[in-house]
Design a protein around this motif. Structure first.
Motif, short mmCIF file in Angstrom:
data_model
loop_
_atom_site.label_atom_id
_atom_site.label_comp_id
_atom_site.label_asym_id
_atom_site.label_seq_id
_atom_site.Cartn_x
_atom_site.Cartn_y
_atom_site.Cartn_z
N UNK A 147 -9.07 -2.03 12.83
CA UNK A 147 -8.72 -2.44 14.20
C UNK A 147 -7.30 -2.99 14.19
N UNK A 148 -6.44 -2.41 15.04
CA UNK A 148 -5.04 -2.83 15.07
C UNK A 148 -4.43 -2.48 16.42
N UNK A 149 -3.25 -3.04 16.69
CA UNK A 149 -2.58 -2.88 17.99
C UNK A 149 -1.11 -2.54 17.81
N UNK A 150 -0.57 -1.94 18.86
CA UNK A 150 0.88 -1.81 19.03
C UNK A 150 1.21 -2.27 20.44
N UNK A 151 2.18 -3.16 20.56
CA UNK A 151 2.60 -3.67 21.87
C UNK A 151 4.06 -3.31 22.11
N UNK A 152 4.32 -2.66 23.25
CA UNK A 152 5.68 -2.31 23.65
C UNK A 152 6.08 -3.20 24.81
N UNK A 153 7.12 -4.00 24.63
CA UNK A 153 7.55 -4.94 25.65
C UNK A 153 8.75 -4.40 26.41
N UNK A 154 8.89 -4.81 27.65
CA UNK A 154 9.94 -4.28 28.52
C UNK A 154 11.34 -4.61 28.03
N UNK A 162 -2.62 -6.67 13.26
CA UNK A 162 -3.74 -6.09 12.51
C UNK A 162 -4.88 -7.10 12.44
N UNK A 163 -6.06 -6.68 12.88
CA UNK A 163 -7.24 -7.54 12.87
C UNK A 163 -8.20 -7.19 11.73
N UNK A 164 -8.47 -5.89 11.56
CA UNK A 164 -9.36 -5.44 10.50
C UNK A 164 -8.68 -4.35 9.67
N UNK A 165 -8.43 -4.64 8.41
CA UNK A 165 -7.88 -3.67 7.46
C UNK A 165 -8.75 -3.77 6.21
N UNK A 166 -9.78 -2.94 6.11
CA UNK A 166 -10.79 -3.13 5.05
C UNK A 166 -10.34 -2.74 3.66
N UNK A 167 -9.33 -1.88 3.53
CA UNK A 167 -8.84 -1.48 2.20
C UNK A 167 -7.32 -1.55 2.20
N UNK A 168 -6.73 -1.49 1.02
CA UNK A 168 -5.28 -1.48 0.92
C UNK A 168 -4.72 -0.22 1.57
N UNK A 169 -3.68 -0.38 2.39
CA UNK A 169 -3.07 0.76 3.06
C UNK A 169 -2.56 1.77 2.03
N UNK A 170 -2.10 1.28 0.91
CA UNK A 170 -1.57 2.16 -0.13
C UNK A 170 -2.65 3.07 -0.72
N UNK A 171 -3.92 2.71 -0.52
CA UNK A 171 -5.02 3.51 -1.05
C UNK A 171 -5.52 4.58 -0.08
N UNK A 172 -4.95 4.61 1.13
CA UNK A 172 -5.35 5.63 2.11
C UNK A 172 -4.72 6.97 1.72
N UNK A 173 -5.54 8.00 1.67
CA UNK A 173 -5.06 9.32 1.26
C UNK A 173 -4.18 9.94 2.35
N UNK A 174 -3.08 10.56 1.93
CA UNK A 174 -2.19 11.27 2.85
C UNK A 174 -2.32 12.78 2.69
N UNK A 175 -3.38 13.21 2.01
CA UNK A 175 -3.56 14.64 1.74
C UNK A 175 -3.77 15.43 3.03
N UNK A 176 -4.55 14.89 3.95
CA UNK A 176 -4.87 15.61 5.18
C UNK A 176 -4.13 15.09 6.41
#
Length: 261
Positions: A147-154, A162-176
């Motif tokens: 669970x995460x957000x992006x906010x664009x301000x005027x 970032x609220x929920x990041x269950x694993x290290x981002x570096x461990x996310x596969x970029x294969x697909x």
């Protein structure tokens, strides 16, 4: 209420020519305040639009209620994608999608994997907040929900939270699917081919990007990117051509605007 992590307060400052960014560690109070709790907002302030909650690799166009300054030009609409990013270009093209983005966490997310997954946004006139809520990775469902957000301000400010990041981002596969955190902008030029009449070749120029280190992103972290001065801020010829902001600004009488060369 979730327990606060024990990490010590840390703010990392980074300069990127067009932006300067601050990365707030989980223990920093300022970073915590950047998360927008939509459920606690007043009903008349929400204007929440839910969409893209049962599809994979889909996107939807969103009209903004304000002009959003991005890399020195104004955006009137954006495209929200299920893959954890916002596409900022006008022409939907595979390569441009990879080079024109606002990406709090670009990855192979699939909202159709869970009834609890959703993608929604709200626009209050001065900011638009997009939330990717309890999404799962298609190629690693057991990793858990993100669970995460992006906010664009005027004013051009961009916030990732970032609220929920269950694993290290570096461990996310970029294969697909690419895995990215940051910003990028590009432009496309059409070239006439003298040898073949009525045929034009597209050339894509990615002139700048902001890469946030994946190792810095975890649960309850936040990234704040502040726009540095560009030629767009000048509304008359004199200040435009005499500016000293690191860009070569020139005034266009036809468009009545200051632009960078």
């Amino acid at each position: 209420m979730e327990d606060e992590p024990s990490n010590s307060t840390q703010i990392v400052d980074m300069d990127h020519v067009y932006y300067t960014s601050k990365i707030y560690a989980p223990g920093d109070a300022a970073g915590k305040e950047l998360w927008v709790n939509i459920s606690k907002m007043e009903a008349d302030q929400q204007k929440v639009h839910g969409f893209l909650s049962s599809t994979h690799r889909q996107a939807e166009r969103v009209n903004l209620s304000f002009d959003f300054p991005f890399y020195g030009h104004l955006l009137k609409e954006i495209t929200v994608a299920t893959g954890g990013f916002i596409y900022t270009g006008n022409i939907i093209h595979r390569m441009l999608t990879a080079t024109q983005y606002v990406a709090p966490l670009m990855a192979n997310f699939d909202p159709s994997l869970s009834k609890n997954s959703s993608v929604f946004y709200f626009d209050n006139g001065t900011a638009v907040v997009v939330q990717w809520n309890r999404l799962h990775l298609q190629d690693n469902i057991s990793a858990g929900a993100f669970t995460f957000q992006a906010a664009l301000h005027s004013d051009g400010r961009i916030v990732f939270a970032y609220k929920q990041i269950p694993i290290s981002i570096s461990d996310i596969s970029s294969e697909n699917h690419p895995v990215k955190v940051g910003l990028s902008d590009a432009f496309m030029v059409l070239h006439e081919l003298e040898q073949i009449p009525n045929v034009r070749r597209r050339t894509i120029y990615e002139y700048h990007k902001v890469d946030i280190p994946l190792s810095k992103i975890s649960r309850l972290t936040a990234v704040e990117m502040l726009p540095l001065p560009t030629c767009l801020q000048f509304s008359s010829c004199g200040p435009c051509v005499t500016s000293q902001i690191g860009f070569n600004c020139s005034w266009c009488n036809c468009l009545i605007s200051c632009h960078c060369e």
